[in-house]
Design an enzyme around this catalytic site. Structure first.
Site, PDB file in Angstrom:
ATOM      1  N   ARG A 196      -3.477  -0.541   5.392  1.00 32.92           N
ATOM      2  CA  ARG A 196      -4.079  -1.604   4.593  1.00 32.92           C
ATOM      3  C   ARG A 196      -3.209  -2.847   4.434  1.00 32.92           C
ATOM      4  O   ARG A 196      -3.660  -3.969   4.702  1.00 32.92           O
ATOM      5  CB  ARG A 196      -4.446  -1.061   3.198  1.00 32.92           C
ATOM      6  CG  ARG A 196      -5.558  -0.061   3.207  1.00 32.92           C
ATOM      7  CD  ARG A 196      -5.644   0.691   1.886  1.00 32.92           C
ATOM      8  NE  ARG A 196      -4.470   1.531   1.667  1.00 32.92           N
ATOM      9  CZ  ARG A 196      -4.211   2.208   0.562  1.00 32.92           C
ATOM     10  NH1 ARG A 196      -5.041   2.115  -0.453  1.00 32.92           N
ATOM     11  NH2 ARG A 196      -3.137   2.963   0.469  1.00 32.92           N
ATOM     12  N   CYS A 207       0.866  -1.186   0.000  1.00 37.98           N
ATOM     13  CA  CYS A 207       0.000   0.000   0.000  1.00 37.98           C
ATOM     14  C   CYS A 207       0.899   1.232   0.000  1.00 37.98           C
ATOM     15  O   CYS A 207       2.071   1.134  -0.408  1.00 37.98           O
ATOM     16  CB  CYS A 207      -0.986  -0.025   1.161  1.00 37.98           C
ATOM     17  SG  CYS A 207      -0.251  -0.014   2.804  1.00 37.98           S
ATOM     18  N   ASP A 224      -7.911   4.040   0.657  1.00 33.39           N
ATOM     19  CA  ASP A 224      -7.006   4.438   1.735  1.00 33.39           C
ATOM     20  C   ASP A 224      -7.834   4.976   2.911  1.00 33.39           C
ATOM     21  O   ASP A 224      -8.538   5.978   2.772  1.00 33.39           O
ATOM     22  CB  ASP A 224      -6.097   5.538   1.175  1.00 33.39           C
ATOM     23  CG  ASP A 224      -5.054   5.969   2.165  1.00 33.39           C
ATOM     24  OD1 ASP A 224      -5.138   5.579   3.344  1.00 33.39           O
ATOM     25  OD2 ASP A 224      -4.143   6.712   1.754  1.00 33.39           O
TER      26      ASP A 224
HETATM   27  P1  4NP Z   1      -1.841   2.839   4.054  1.00 33.36           P
HETATM   28  O1  4NP Z   1      -2.460   4.213   4.590  1.00 33.36           O
HETATM   29  O2  4NP Z   1      -1.257   3.139   2.701  1.00 33.36           O
HETATM   30  O3  4NP Z   1      -3.030   1.925   3.970  1.00 33.36           O
HETATM   31  O4  4NP Z   1      -0.822   2.410   5.077  1.00 33.36           O
HETATM   32  C1  4NP Z   1      -1.738   5.411   4.624  1.00 33.36           C
HETATM   33  C2  4NP Z   1      -0.940   5.694   5.710  1.00 33.36           C
HETATM   34  C3  4NP Z   1      -0.250   6.893   5.758  1.00 33.36           C
HETATM   35  C4  4NP Z   1      -0.362   7.796   4.733  1.00 33.36           C
HETATM   36  C5  4NP Z   1      -1.146   7.500   3.641  1.00 33.36           C
HETATM   37  C6  4NP Z   1      -1.827   6.304   3.594  1.00 33.36           C
HETATM   38  N1  4NP Z   1       0.322   9.030   4.793  1.00 33.36           N
HETATM   39  O5  4NP Z   1       0.125   9.864   3.883  1.00 33.36           O
HETATM   40  O6  4NP Z   1       1.099   9.253   5.725  1.00 33.36           O
END
Ligand code: 4NP
Length: 162
Positions: free
Chosen positions: A18, A12, A127
């Site tokens: 995720r 991800c 997300d």
């Molecule tokens: P992930 O969610 O991709 O599902 O782990 C996110 C976690 C952090 C960020 C974006 C998406 N961020 O921009 O810091």
């Protein structure tokens, strides 16, 4: 049987919401099926902001609620240098898919997490980072709905390599 497990990386953006949840869900289904030894599962993000951090507390509590644990998770980043270490990437969304291919993964190595719902085009696992708690339940349900179908296909690939 091939001695080497099939190396599968869930991907991800941040590797805190995720993909860590996807990893523990699919691992647990593989354990239930008695096929965990066929695979080496891990997860990573395409971004570097959270490298070394634990899972997002909202993902960690969702995992706990479902009898799983993200206690040992530490976020890591997938980069072009490490693309060769993996057999299959399971992307949570189309940005992840595009980024992995740009890093040098071959398109047929990059699977979509939601490709196992019988739809013509796999939707994204959205997300949940900037949303509320409901987003995490939503993600969990999507991951759970695709875990069996994904593992069916992964087992086929692992067997073909025997
Ligand atoms: P992930 O969610 O991709 O599902 O782990 C996110 C976690 C952090 C960020 C974006 C998406 N961020 O921009 O810091």
């Amino acid at each position: 049987m091939n001695q080497q497990p099939l190396r599968v990386l869930f991907v991800c953006l941040g590797n805190i919401c995720r993909s860590p949840l996807a990893e523990v869900i699919v691992k647990s289904v593989a354990q239930d099926r008695g096929v965990a030894d066929m695979f080496y599962f891990d997860s990573a993000g395409t971004g570097n902001w959270h490298v070394g951090h634990g899972a997002d507390p909202r993902s960690a509590s969702k995992a706990l609620e479902k009898g799983l644990s993200l206690d040992n998770h530490r976020a890591q980043q997938i980069t072009a240098k490490k693309i060769q270490d993996w057999d299959i990437f399971v992307a949570m969304d189309h940005d992840n898919q595009r980024d992995l291919i740009a890093m040098g993964a071959s398109p047929d190595q990059v699977w979509m997490m939601r490709a196992f719902e019988g739809k013509a085009h796999a939707p994204d696992v959205p997300d949940p980072y900037y949303g509320g708690a409901h987003g995490f339940e939503n993600v969990y349900v999507m991951l759970q709905q695709n875990a069996q179908g994904l593992l069916d296909e992964l087992q086929k690939v692992a067997k073909q390599r025997d």
